[in-house]
Design a protein around this motif. Structure first.
Motif, PDB file in Angstrom:
ATOM      1  N   ASP A  22       5.187  44.228  21.485  1.00 40.67           N
ATOM      2  CA  ASP A  22       6.223  43.242  21.139  1.00 40.67           C
ATOM      3  C   ASP A  22       7.433  43.923  20.559  1.00 40.67           C
ATOM      4  N   SER A  23       8.718  43.454  21.015  1.00 37.30           N
ATOM      5  CA  SER A  23       9.757  44.288  20.489  1.00 37.30           C
ATOM      6  C   SER A  23      10.123  43.932  18.806  1.00 37.30           C
ATOM      7  N   VAL A  36      19.160  49.518  11.988  1.00 38.54           N
ATOM      8  CA  VAL A  36      19.457  48.442  13.092  1.00 38.54           C
ATOM      9  C   VAL A  36      19.208  47.225  12.340  1.00 38.54           C
ATOM     10  N   LEU A  37      18.387  46.996  11.469  1.00 38.80           N
ATOM     11  CA  LEU A  37      18.235  45.558  10.925  1.00 38.80           C
ATOM     12  C   LEU A  37      19.337  45.106   9.965  1.00 38.80           C
ATOM     13  N   ALA A  38      19.856  46.251   9.585  1.00 39.07           N
ATOM     14  CA  ALA A  38      21.112  45.762   8.498  1.00 39.07           C
ATOM     15  C   ALA A  38      22.368  45.435   9.403  1.00 39.07           C
ATOM     16  N   ALA A 122      13.783  39.942  17.606  1.00 38.96           N
ATOM     17  CA  ALA A 122      14.484  40.392  16.691  1.00 38.96           C
ATOM     18  C   ALA A 122      14.662  39.508  15.504  1.00 38.96           C
ATOM     19  N   LEU A 123      14.791  38.271  15.800  1.00 39.59           N
ATOM     20  CA  LEU A 123      14.897  37.259  14.651  1.00 39.59           C
ATOM     21  C   LEU A 123      13.501  37.217  13.955  1.00 39.59           C
ATOM     22  N   ALA A 124      12.251  37.477  14.553  1.00 44.89           N
ATOM     23  CA  ALA A 124      11.002  37.505  13.965  1.00 44.89           C
ATOM     24  C   ALA A 124      11.199  38.841  13.036  1.00 44.89           C
ATOM     25  N   ALA A 125      11.386  39.808  13.321  1.00 47.44           N
ATOM     26  CA  ALA A 125      11.317  41.162  12.699  1.00 47.44           C
ATOM     27  C   ALA A 125      12.228  40.914  11.481  1.00 47.44           C
ATOM     28  N   LEU A 210      14.880  28.268  11.942  1.00 48.54           N
ATOM     29  CA  LEU A 210      14.966  27.462  13.385  1.00 48.54           C
ATOM     30  C   LEU A 210      15.835  28.486  14.339  1.00 48.54           C
ATOM     31  N   PRO A 211      16.720  29.454  14.298  1.00 47.21           N
ATOM     32  CA  PRO A 211      17.223  30.135  15.223  1.00 47.21           C
ATOM     33  C   PRO A 211      15.956  30.778  15.975  1.00 47.21           C
ATOM     34  N   ALA A 212      15.129  31.309  15.653  1.00 44.27           N
ATOM     35  CA  ALA A 212      14.118  32.183  16.133  1.00 44.27           C
ATOM     36  C   ALA A 212      13.172  31.053  16.914  1.00 44.27           C
ATOM     37  N   ASP A 213      12.941  29.959  16.564  1.00 49.56           N
ATOM     38  CA  ASP A 213      12.463  28.894  17.373  1.00 49.56           C
ATOM     39  C   ASP A 213      13.245  28.453  18.527  1.00 49.56           C
TER      40      ASP A 213
END
Length: 505
Positions: A22-23, A36-38, A122-125, A210-213
């Motif tokens: 997974d990404s 990248v995360l920042a 990306a939202l999960a990470a 919620l955005p990740a959902d």
């Protein structure tokens, strides 16, 4: 004691092994993961913008990269290149229009209608990394109260016993009557400021997930649409299950667990009465003295909560509607019939290839070389502009004229393309001796100087002359034509060249 199954353990290990592809996993393991995360967090989470126009994103990331370089980080690429890499890696998704589907390709364009947003992975990470960096300080009463309240309500709502339900409602009425009595007597229980802050931050933390959902639901419905189309095309019967459901008017994208769950969520979200009540509650909460110590960012997040939920929910709903319309059109206009035909032809070709592959090696040398015409391809970016102020061309030099070698020109033509002029001349010369000549007759008198290329050229000339009657294409007949000394031959359509427009049998 719980007994552990070895098979369940192996299955669990296989599931977690799939996570490595997974990404989200690759982002957390990337060499520049902190950078990248920042950058992604700053531009898509802190900014409160779920979707950012391409040109705006490039400009903002350019500023971010400059600040990080000043701090000593090695970041040699341009913003556009980094965005393209993150798009390829699955950290970002590119959209065109208000509710388009994912764009394909890996480039990072700059169309005015082009936008970027974080992928579900990306939202999960980001959520995992954020929870590691800023974990909850303690087990909060608010969370426990939420869990207990949900379980108690679920127990009531799933109870089919009439007496038990009446008893629960009676107890609830007694509690409400007691609270009403206390308020009338001036005894009001107000939540302590610390407890109020705890509750509101738990609400904001839940809203951040919620955005990740939303992203996951959107990704799932797009995958479901592709799967339904594949099922329709690859169905062996006259009608498959999905196709039959569509003909009966069933919305297959909504008629599943994920679709029904989102449908209930969206119906609640756009309910005018509930939405207005939520707005009033937010306004009331923000005026309470107990929440005066909320941070500005938290106040903004709470103030824009309904707007953000409605916007993202509307986008997902539009994707559902758009894909459902597209799927219905795919069926009602019978586009799937042509797709099925193409699929069958491809499968037939694959089966034929499998049968033929056992007759010989695909890498066996044939001893034949075919020279093809070629074009030199290059990118405009390979050219460099000339600066007139610094680079001046040398003066013109008179060169003596050179002798033009026609044999060399003819040789170059032969190397670069099929020499149709020579082939036409050979056909006409053959017809001076014969009233009717086949391709074999021409090659018997004039060898194929370009091998298979000469044969192809003669076929082209023959088809060209059938228009004006100077050649005849004999239906359902083929000639075995050989060329050169290598023993190579091919069966080609029978074409007869004639001296006039008169057709010969």
């Amino acid at each position: 004691m719980v007994t552990r199954s070895d098979a369940a353990l192996v299955q669990s290990a296989a599931r977690f092994d799939r996570v490595r592809r997974d990404s989200a996993w690759s982002l957390l393991r990337a060499n520049q993961a902190p950078i990248v995360l920042a950058v992604l967090h700053a531009n898509f989470v802190e900014s409160g913008e779920a979707r950012v126009p391409a040109t705006v994103l490039f400009e903002r990331i350019g500023d971010d990269l400059e600040a990080l370089r000043v701090a000593g980080h090695e970041l040699p690429q341009s913003p556009q290149r980094y965005v393209a890499d993150w798009l390829d890696a699955g950290y970002l998704e590119r959209r065109t229009g208000s509710a388009g589907t994912s764009g394909a390709g890996s480039g990072a364009g700059s169309s005015a209608a082009e936008t970027y947003e974080l992928s579900a992975d990306a939202l999960a990470a980001l959520r995992i990394a954020t929870e590691i960096v800023t974990p909850p300080r303690s087990v909060t009463e608010s969370r426990l109260t939420t869990v207990m309240g949900q379980l108690e309500q679920l127990a009531i709502d799933t109870d089919t016993d009439v007496a038990s339900r009446l008893e629960s409602l009676t107890r609830e009425r007694e509690r409400l009557d007691h609270r009403i009595s206390n308020i009338r007597e001036g005894r009001i229980d107000v939540v302590a400021p610390d407890a109020a802050l705890e509750r509101i931050r738990d609400i904001l933390l839940l809203a951040e997930q919620l955005p990740a959902d939303f992203a996951r639901v959107r990704r799932d419905v797009e995958s479901l649409n592709v799967q339904f189309r594949r099922d329709i095309i690859e169905s062996d019967g006259a009608r498959g299950e999905v196709l039959d459901a569509l003909f009966r008017g069933v919305d297959v994208l909504q008629d599943n667990e994920a679709g029904r769950s989102f449908g209930a969520f969206y119906a609640l979200l756009i309910n005018p009465e509930r939405s207005a009540g939520l707005d009033r509650s937010i306004d009331d909460v923000l005026t309470r003295d107990a929440l005066g110590s909320l941070k500005p960012a938290e106040r903004i997040a709470l103030r824009t909560l309904v707007e953000r939920l409605t916007s993202r929910g509307g986008e997902v709903h539009e994707v559902y509607a758009s894909l459902a319309r597209s799927l219905r059109t795919f069926v009602q206009q019978r586009e799937y019939v042509e797709e099925r035909r193409v699929s069958r032809l491809l499968k037939q070709a694959q089966r034929a290839f499998g049968e033929l592959s056992g007759d010989g090696s695909l890498i066996r040398p044939t001893g034949f070389t075919l020279s093809l015409s070629k074009a030199q391809l290059g990118s405009v970016s390979q050219f460099t502009m000339t600066a007139p102020d610094t680079e001046r061309p040398p003066g013109l030099v008179d060169n003596p004229p050179v002798e033009l070698d026609l044999d060399r020109v003819r040789e170059l033509i032969n190397e670069s393309d099929i020499n149709l002029y020579e082939l036409r001349r050979n056909v006409d010369a053959t017809l001076e001796d014969l009233p009717v000549a086949s391709i074999s007759d021409v090659l018997d008198r004039y060898p194929a100087t370009q091998g298979l290329g000469s044969l192809i050229g003669l076929l082209s000339i023959g088809l060209e002359r059938t228009v004006n009657g100077r050649a005849v294409l004999v239906e359902n007949e083929r000639d075995l034509v050989a060329w050169g000394d290598s023993g190579l031959a091919a069966r080609v359509p029978t074409i007869l060249f004639t001296q006039s427009s008169e057709e010969h049998p």
